[in-house]
Design an enzyme around this catalytic site. Structure first.
Site, PDB file in Angstrom:
ATOM      1  N   ARG A   1       0.814  -1.221   0.000  1.00 56.76           N
ATOM      2  CA  ARG A   1       0.000   0.000   0.000  1.00 56.76           C
ATOM      3  C   ARG A   1       0.847   1.270   0.000  1.00 56.76           C
ATOM      4  NH1 ARG A   1      -5.636  -0.848   1.622  1.00 56.76           N
ATOM      5  NH2 ARG A   1      -6.091  -2.717   0.426  1.00 56.76           N
TER       6      ARG A   1
ATOM      7  N   ARG B   1      -3.364   6.620   1.042  1.00 58.48           N
ATOM      8  CA  ARG B   1      -3.923   7.839   1.636  1.00 58.48           C
ATOM      9  C   ARG B   1      -3.003   8.555   2.612  1.00 58.48           C
ATOM     10  NH1 ARG B   1      -9.162   4.539   3.128  1.00 58.48           N
ATOM     11  NH2 ARG B   1      -7.486   3.012   3.061  1.00 58.48           N
TER      12      ARG B   1
ATOM     13  N   ARG C   1      -6.328  11.235  -6.189  1.00 60.79           N
ATOM     14  CA  ARG C   1      -7.591  10.522  -6.038  1.00 60.79           C
ATOM     15  C   ARG C   1      -8.766  11.488  -6.175  1.00 60.79           C
ATOM     16  NH1 ARG C   1     -10.326   6.956  -1.290  1.00 60.79           N
ATOM     17  NH2 ARG C   1     -11.294   8.944  -0.815  1.00 60.79           N
TER      18      ARG C   1
ATOM     19  N   ASP D   1      -6.630  -3.014  -7.741  1.00 54.96           N
ATOM     20  CA  ASP D   1      -7.165  -3.662  -6.539  1.00 54.96           C
ATOM     21  C   ASP D   1      -7.486  -5.117  -6.839  1.00 54.96           C
ATOM     22  OD1 ASP D   1      -8.163  -2.745  -3.697  1.00 54.96           O
ATOM     23  OD2 ASP D   1      -9.550  -4.270  -4.420  1.00 54.96           O
TER      24      ASP D   1
ATOM     25  N   TYR E   1     -14.643 -12.310  -0.455  1.00 54.02           N
ATOM     26  CA  TYR E   1     -15.363 -11.050  -0.723  1.00 54.02           C
ATOM     27  C   TYR E   1     -16.574 -11.294  -1.635  1.00 54.02           C
ATOM     28  CZ  TYR E   1     -11.604  -8.370   1.457  1.00 54.02           C
ATOM     29  OH  TYR E   1     -10.716  -7.856   2.368  1.00 54.02           O
TER      30      TYR E   1
HETATM   31  O1  CP3 Z   1      -0.043  -1.891  -2.460  1.00 54.08           O
HETATM   32  C1  CP3 Z   1      -0.258  -1.001  -3.303  1.00 54.08           C
HETATM   33  O2  CP3 Z   1       0.140   0.188  -3.164  1.00 54.08           O
HETATM   34  C2  CP3 Z   1      -0.905  -1.394  -4.624  1.00 54.08           C
HETATM   35  C3  CP3 Z   1      -2.306  -1.228  -4.713  1.00 54.08           C
HETATM   36  C4  CP3 Z   1      -3.220  -2.128  -3.889  1.00 54.08           C
HETATM   37  C5  CP3 Z   1      -4.448  -1.680  -3.380  1.00 54.08           C
HETATM   38  N1  CP3 Z   1      -5.109  -2.735  -2.836  1.00 54.08           N
HETATM   39  C6  CP3 Z   1      -4.923  -0.302  -3.438  1.00 54.08           C
HETATM   40  C7  CP3 Z   1      -6.004   0.132  -2.537  1.00 54.08           C
HETATM   41  C8  CP3 Z   1      -3.123  -3.487  -3.584  1.00 54.08           C
HETATM   42  C9  CP3 Z   1      -1.985  -4.459  -3.825  1.00 54.08           C
HETATM   43  C10 CP3 Z   1      -4.337  -3.863  -2.932  1.00 54.08           C
HETATM   44  C11 CP3 Z   1      -4.635  -5.241  -2.489  1.00 54.08           C
HETATM   45  C12 CP3 Z   1      -5.873  -5.494  -1.753  1.00 54.08           C
HETATM   46  N2  CP3 Z   1      -7.097  -4.918  -1.909  1.00 54.08           N
HETATM   47  C13 CP3 Z   1      -5.994  -6.519  -0.797  1.00 54.08           C
HETATM   48  C14 CP3 Z   1      -4.911  -7.494  -0.395  1.00 54.08           C
HETATM   49  C15 CP3 Z   1      -3.884  -6.898   0.485  1.00 54.08           C
HETATM   50  C16 CP3 Z   1      -4.373  -6.578   1.872  1.00 54.08           C
HETATM   51  O3  CP3 Z   1      -4.396  -5.360   2.174  1.00 54.08           O
HETATM   52  O4  CP3 Z   1      -4.663  -7.502   2.613  1.00 54.08           O
HETATM   53  C17 CP3 Z   1      -7.319  -6.491  -0.320  1.00 54.08           C
HETATM   54  C18 CP3 Z   1      -7.919  -7.388   0.744  1.00 54.08           C
HETATM   55  C19 CP3 Z   1      -8.011  -5.483  -1.060  1.00 54.08           C
HETATM   56  C20 CP3 Z   1      -9.456  -5.133  -0.987  1.00 54.08           C
HETATM   57  C21 CP3 Z   1      -9.640  -3.739  -0.543  1.00 54.08           C
HETATM   58  N3  CP3 Z   1      -9.345  -2.632  -1.308  1.00 54.08           N
HETATM   59  C22 CP3 Z   1     -10.133  -3.310   0.694  1.00 54.08           C
HETATM   60  C23 CP3 Z   1     -10.552  -4.210   1.833  1.00 54.08           C
HETATM   61  C24 CP3 Z   1     -10.132  -1.915   0.659  1.00 54.08           C
HETATM   62  C25 CP3 Z   1     -10.689  -0.982   1.704  1.00 54.08           C
HETATM   63  C26 CP3 Z   1      -9.792  -0.899   2.874  1.00 54.08           C
HETATM   64  C27 CP3 Z   1      -9.040   0.382   2.831  1.00 54.08           C
HETATM   65  O5  CP3 Z   1      -7.801   0.340   3.032  1.00 54.08           O
HETATM   66  O6  CP3 Z   1      -9.687   1.413   2.653  1.00 54.08           O
HETATM   67  C28 CP3 Z   1      -9.595  -1.509  -0.575  1.00 54.08           C
HETATM   68  C29 CP3 Z   1      -9.366  -0.118  -1.024  1.00 54.08           C
HETATM   69  C30 CP3 Z   1      -7.978   0.234  -1.464  1.00 54.08           C
HETATM   70  N4  CP3 Z   1      -7.196  -0.536  -2.286  1.00 54.08           N
HETATM   71  C31 CP3 Z   1      -7.279   1.429  -1.157  1.00 54.08           C
HETATM   72  C32 CP3 Z   1      -6.048   1.387  -1.838  1.00 54.08           C
HETATM   73  C33 CP3 Z   1      -4.986   2.445  -1.888  1.00 54.08           C
HETATM   74  C34 CP3 Z   1      -7.828   2.579  -0.325  1.00 54.08           C
HETATM   75  C35 CP3 Z   1      -8.820   3.257  -1.211  1.00 54.08           C
HETATM   76  C36 CP3 Z   1      -8.879   4.730  -1.063  1.00 54.08           C
HETATM   77  O7  CP3 Z   1      -8.040   5.445  -1.650  1.00 54.08           O
HETATM   78  O8  CP3 Z   1      -9.844   5.148  -0.409  1.00 54.08           O
END
Ligand code: CP3
Length: 344
Positions: free
Chosen positions: A25, A29, A38, A75, A152
């Site tokens: 990540r 944010r 964003r 994602d 999911y």
């Molecule tokens: O790592 C990186 O920088 C690359 C991008 C990336 C994202 N999600 C961007 C993202 C990667 C590799 C993921 C993987 C992901 N997504 C996983 C597996 C890794 C982990 O964290 O366990 C999972 C379970 C998801 C599903 C997902 N996407 C969830 C549960 C959420 C909401 C939780 C949160 O952090 O808000 C997301 C949203 C998400 N994916 C964000 C980002 C940067 C936040 C979104 C935002 O900008 O509001």
């Protein structure tokens, strides 16, 4: 040609004076420049599907911290959407999807070869990054592992214990297994297309692997990873793969050997000395600083960073956090972590 990219050297088994660094990540944010881009995109999914902006946020942490790897901005839930599930992000509540509860729901999904039109913007992001990244930076593509993505799709949202997916296993194992198979096949096609577009390494995120016990871990975490990795390596000889069966605990042991992964990423529920002794014996390990240090910083961050580096110093290692960096992290603490590692 001798390999010069540090991350690829570690994945090939080399022990380097200081490990390559990136963070899960890392585009997120906690960075003001991410929040600005964003906002420009409008919302998270539009950001994922706008190649210029997705490439921009991928590059932001590389410019700021000089990480050794960039991970494609996308994602894991884009694959269910490409298969025909509805997906939306409710502000402050995380992802929501239409659910897979019956055979009819499953039958409505698209086939593994019908995902590419929907995912074309992601492949375009990869192509832009392959052109624009600094020569020393490795480009990592990724996908969710079938079990985690299935949790999911079945629940329609994130769940603390993956209860609905476990319930489907108990009530209708053939339907559950059909879903795992479809996701396994689609993931092979998706990752293969990322590699064709320019991804140099791929990572499989099995964030909920830790809730699979006994034989179910073998069937639904290990076996799909093995199938995906062997298919990818058959199509793209020499492609390095990182597997992240998060919270697998003792099941991290032997995971690389059983699946063919070149590197196992470990979370911070296991200690670095334990992972060095039990997991690094089989090759490269990625991990595993507690992400909370990126919030708290200070001497405790420096000490914990050094502990991780020292623990893994006798084998191939990629420095990372044990899970994703959180939105409340301070970028100054990330800079301190990088400086601590690089000054050796
Ligand atoms: O790592 C990186 O920088 C690359 C991008 C990336 C994202 N999600 C961007 C993202 C990667 C590799 C993921 C993987 C992901 N997504 C996983 C597996 C890794 C982990 O964290 O366990 C999972 C379970 C998801 C599903 C997902 N996407 C969830 C549960 C959420 C909401 C939780 C949160 O952090 O808000 C997301 C949203 C998400 N994916 C964000 C980002 C940067 C936040 C979104 C935002 O900008 O509001």
């Amino acid at each position: 040609m001798t390999e010069t990219k540090k991350l690829l050297r570690s994945l090939a088994g080399e022990i380097l004076p200081t490990p390559p660094i990136w963070m899960m990540r890392q585009a997120g944010r906690y960075l003001p420049e991410y929040r600005a881009t964003r906002e420009q995109a409008g919302d998270f999914l539009s950001l994922c599907y706008t190649p210029d902006l997705a490439a921009e946020v991928t590059l932001q942490p590389i410019r700021r911290f000089g990480f050794d790897a960039a991970i494609l901005f996308a994602d894991i839930l884009l694959v269910p959407q490409a298969l025909g599930a509805e997906l939306w992000f409710a502000t402050g509540e995380g992802p929501r999807l239409s659910t897979i509860a019956s055979q009819a729901d499953f039958d409505a999904l698209k086939g593994k070869d019908d995902i590419h039109d929907h995912l074309a913007p992601v492949y375009e992001t990869v192509r832009i990054l392959a052109r624009e990244l600094p020569a020393e930076t490795t480009l990592i593509g990724f996908a969710g592992a079938p079990w985690t993505v299935a949790t999911y799709m079945i629940a329609g949202r994130g769940t603390p214990d993956q209860g609905p997916a476990h319930a489907l296993i108990a009530e209708n194992r053939p339907l559950f297994e059909a879903l795992i198979d479809r996701l396994t096949e689609a993931t092979i096609e998706y990752l293969s297309a990322q590699v064709e577009a320019g991804a140099e390494v791929v990572k499989l995120f099995d964030s909920w692997a830790g809730s699979l016990n006994g034989e179910d871990f073998d069937r639904y975490a290990l076996e799909p990873a093995r199938r995906i990795i062997s298919a990818l390596k058959a199509r793209h000889p020499g492609l390095p793969v990182i597997a992240f069966p998060r919270e697998a605990g003792p099941r991290y042991v032997g995971f690389a050997r059983a699946t063919g992964a070149d590197c196992v990423a470990v979370d911070n529920s296991v200690s670095a000395p334990w992972a060095a002794a039990k997991v690094q014996v089989d090759g490269c390990v990625q991990g595993n600083l507690d992400p909370s240090h990126m919030v708290t910083g200070g001497p405790a961050l420096v000490e914990a960073t050094r502990t991780v580096v020292r623990a893994f110093a006798k084998g191939p290692h990629i420095f990372n956090l044990g899970h994703g960096i959180t939105p409340d992290a301070d970028p100054e603490n990330v800079a301190l972590m990088v400086e601590t590692i690089r000054k050796g």
